[in-house]
Write an enzyme that holds these catalytic residues in place. Structure first.
Site, PDB file in Angstrom:
ATOM      1  N   ASP A 199       0.873  -1.168   0.000  1.00 43.64           N
ATOM      2  CA  ASP A 199       0.000   0.000   0.000  1.00 43.64           C
ATOM      3  C   ASP A 199       0.919   1.229   0.000  1.00 43.64           C
ATOM      4  OD1 ASP A 199      -2.116   1.905   0.850  1.00 43.64           O
ATOM      5  OD2 ASP A 199      -1.126   1.757   2.794  1.00 43.64           O
ATOM      6  N   GLU A 232     -10.153   9.870  10.496  1.00 45.52           N
ATOM      7  CA  GLU A 232      -8.901   9.301  11.007  1.00 45.52           C
ATOM      8  C   GLU A 232      -7.838   9.238   9.927  1.00 45.52           C
ATOM      9  OE1 GLU A 232      -9.513   5.520  12.815  1.00 45.52           O
ATOM     10  OE2 GLU A 232     -10.938   6.341  14.248  1.00 45.52           O
ATOM     11  N   VAL A 247     -17.606  14.114   3.842  1.00 42.97           N
ATOM     12  CA  VAL A 247     -18.634  15.117   3.562  1.00 42.97           C
ATOM     13  C   VAL A 247     -19.183  15.560   4.906  1.00 42.97           C
ATOM     14  CG1 VAL A 247     -20.792  15.601   2.374  1.00 42.97           C
ATOM     15  CG2 VAL A 247     -19.220  13.906   1.441  1.00 42.97           C
TER      16      VAL A 247
HETATM   17  P1  ADP Z   1      -4.148   4.874   0.093  1.00 40.63           P
HETATM   18  O1  ADP Z   1      -4.471   3.655  -0.713  1.00 40.63           O
HETATM   19  O2  ADP Z   1      -3.160   5.746  -0.631  1.00 40.63           O
HETATM   20  O3  ADP Z   1      -3.712   4.545   1.509  1.00 40.63           O
HETATM   21  P2  ADP Z   1      -6.979   5.552   0.667  1.00 40.63           P
HETATM   22  O4  ADP Z   1      -7.607   4.345   0.061  1.00 40.63           O
HETATM   23  O5  ADP Z   1      -7.080   5.733   2.137  1.00 40.63           O
HETATM   24  O6  ADP Z   1      -5.453   5.798   0.162  1.00 40.63           O
HETATM   25  O7  ADP Z   1      -7.671   6.796  -0.007  1.00 40.63           O
HETATM   26  C1  ADP Z   1      -7.653   6.951  -1.379  1.00 40.63           C
HETATM   27  C2  ADP Z   1      -7.753   8.386  -1.701  1.00 40.63           C
HETATM   28  O8  ADP Z   1      -8.987   8.914  -1.205  1.00 40.63           O
HETATM   29  C3  ADP Z   1      -6.686   9.231  -1.056  1.00 40.63           C
HETATM   30  O9  ADP Z   1      -5.515   9.269  -1.830  1.00 40.63           O
HETATM   31  C4  ADP Z   1      -7.381  10.581  -0.992  1.00 40.63           C
HETATM   32  O10 ADP Z   1      -7.271  11.224  -2.236  1.00 40.63           O
HETATM   33  C5  ADP Z   1      -8.833  10.238  -0.754  1.00 40.63           C
HETATM   34  N1  ADP Z   1      -9.210  10.322   0.651  1.00 40.63           N
HETATM   35  C6  ADP Z   1      -9.535   9.313   1.483  1.00 40.63           C
HETATM   36  N2  ADP Z   1      -9.861   9.750   2.707  1.00 40.63           N
HETATM   37  C7  ADP Z   1      -9.723  11.091   2.669  1.00 40.63           C
HETATM   38  C8  ADP Z   1      -9.914  12.141   3.628  1.00 40.63           C
HETATM   39  N3  ADP Z   1     -10.312  11.924   4.890  1.00 40.63           N
HETATM   40  N4  ADP Z   1      -9.695  13.404   3.220  1.00 40.63           N
HETATM   41  C9  ADP Z   1      -9.286  13.665   1.959  1.00 40.63           C
HETATM   42  N5  ADP Z   1      -9.099  12.735   1.027  1.00 40.63           N
HETATM   43  C10 ADP Z   1      -9.310  11.460   1.365  1.00 40.63           C
HETATM   44 MG    MG Z   2      -2.516   3.269   3.796  1.00 44.30          MG
END
Ligand code: ADP
Ligand code: MG
Length: 332
Positions: free
Chosen positions: A21, A58, A91
């Site tokens: 990841d 979080e 949101v």
């Molecule tokens: P990763 O696979 O990089 O760990 P996530 O699956 O947690 O990322 O999230 C994917 C994308 O969704 C992030 O890169 C971000 O753009 C967006 N995202 C998720 N949660 C948030 C949040 N709380 N605030 C802003 N953007 C978010």
């Molecule tokens: Mg991660």
């Protein structure tokens, strides 16, 4: 390192691919706001609304936005309502206004037009930043660019895995351009981007269908399902509890070099288990019939109880000895 599932040990000796990841695993997971560009509202208002919306999230991105607000001396108001959308953003309702903070997918879902930001977005992504859009009442208000430092030793771990003959990939929910920029910095050429949590599981499954034996390393709620799906799920020790519950192996010290230790240790442990089984088998196969008296009629050999007891003890000693030798790196 904690091994929670002993069956993963055997699989760890047969790995062909290691999937990481991105956020929180390959990178430290403490992204910082590097740029804020606003379009239709003043900067401080955008930052205050974004921070208010992220207050209960979080996600590491949420923390970075709250930190930026704090540094700017902004006290974000309490949201009246809050929903986190996994892999997309949040949101919230703030003073009656609907504030959406997240990626392109989230904006699409709320039919927010983001063309105004296109040029700025492209430029920032090519530098490896993650773009967070801020929309207020369905209208784009600004973008926040956040960037995250690679975890120490990442390049070295990737290189070593490759030298061990393993394929290395990055799996992320983040945008393709950002993901490729970060992957390039880390020496990873295999990138699966824009994957939401369900996509992540499907990607792992797809790799397995192609015959790969996959280790997945992750830290977040969004990784939990793919950690379970992977042949070997490795969770970061400081990751979320859900990820740790899902992992077969936990890297307690949160150090990526633990992945190498885990794979090497698995090989050693697996050999040891086989070696111990072999010894136990040899003892039993030779001594049980003797104890039963097969040699008595022709040769007059009978296993006296005290020798049987000694043999029993010897077999335990060989198991203990092998284990100690493994500990000293003498059994490989
Ligand atoms: P990763 O696979 O990089 O760990 P996530 O699956 O947690 O990322 O999230 C994917 C994308 O969704 C992030 O890169 C971000 O753009 C967006 N995202 C998720 N949660 C948030 C949040 N709380 N605030 C802003 N953007 C978010
Ligand atoms: Mg991660």
């Amino acid at each position: 390192m904690v091994i929670r599932n002993i069956e993963s040990i055997e699989k760890a000796t047969k790995l062909t691919m290691v999937v990481f990841d991105k956020t929180g695993t390959l990178t430290i997971g403490r992204p910082e706001v590097v740029e804020i560009i606003t379009y239709n509202l003043p900067r401080d208002e955008v930052l205050a609304l974004a921070a208010a919306a992220e207050k209960r999230s979080e996600h590491p991105i949420a923390r970075s936005i709250l930190e930026a607000a704090r540094k700017a001396g902004i006290e974000p108001p309490e949201p009246e309502d809050f929903t986190a959308i996994l892999g997309q953003g949040v949101v919230a309702i703030i003073s009656g206004r609907t504030v959406a903070v997240g990626n392109e997918k989230l904006m699409k879902g709320f039919e927010v037009n983001i063309v105004q930001a296109e040029k700025d977005v492209e430029k920032l992504r090519e530098m490896g930043s993650t773009i967070v859009y801020v929309a207020v009442d369905g209208k784009l208000a600004g973008i926040v660019a956040v960037a995250d430092k690679p975890r120490p030793h990442t390049r070295e771990v990737v290189e070593t895995l490759r030298r061990m003959g393993l394929r290395v990939a990055m799996l992320t929910g983040d945008n393709k351009v950002t993901a490729y920029a970060v992957a390039k910095q880390l020496g990873i050429d295999n990138v699966i981007a824009e994957a939401n949590p369900e996509d992540k599981v499907d990607k792992i499954r797809e790799l397995q269908r192609r015959g790969e034996v996959v280790a997945m390393i992750g830290d977040g709620i969004n990784d939990a399902a793919s950690l379970v799906q992977a042949d070997v799920g490795i969770a970061m020790g400081r990751g979320t509890d859900i990820a740790k519950e899902a992992g077969d192996i936990i890297l307690v010290r949160n150090d990526l070099r633990g992945v190498l230790v885990a794979i090497r240790a698995a090989k050693g442990i697996y050999k040891l288990i086989k070696l111990n089984l072999l010894w136990a088998f040899l003892y039993n196969v030779t001594l049980i019939p003797i104890a039963a008296g097969v040699l008595y009629t022709s040769y007059g050999i009978m296993l006296r109880p005290e020798f049987a007891a000694a043999a029993m003890a010897l077999s335990s000693i060989s198991v203990t000895l092998n284990t100690l030798l493994l500990g000293r790196g003498l059994v490989r």
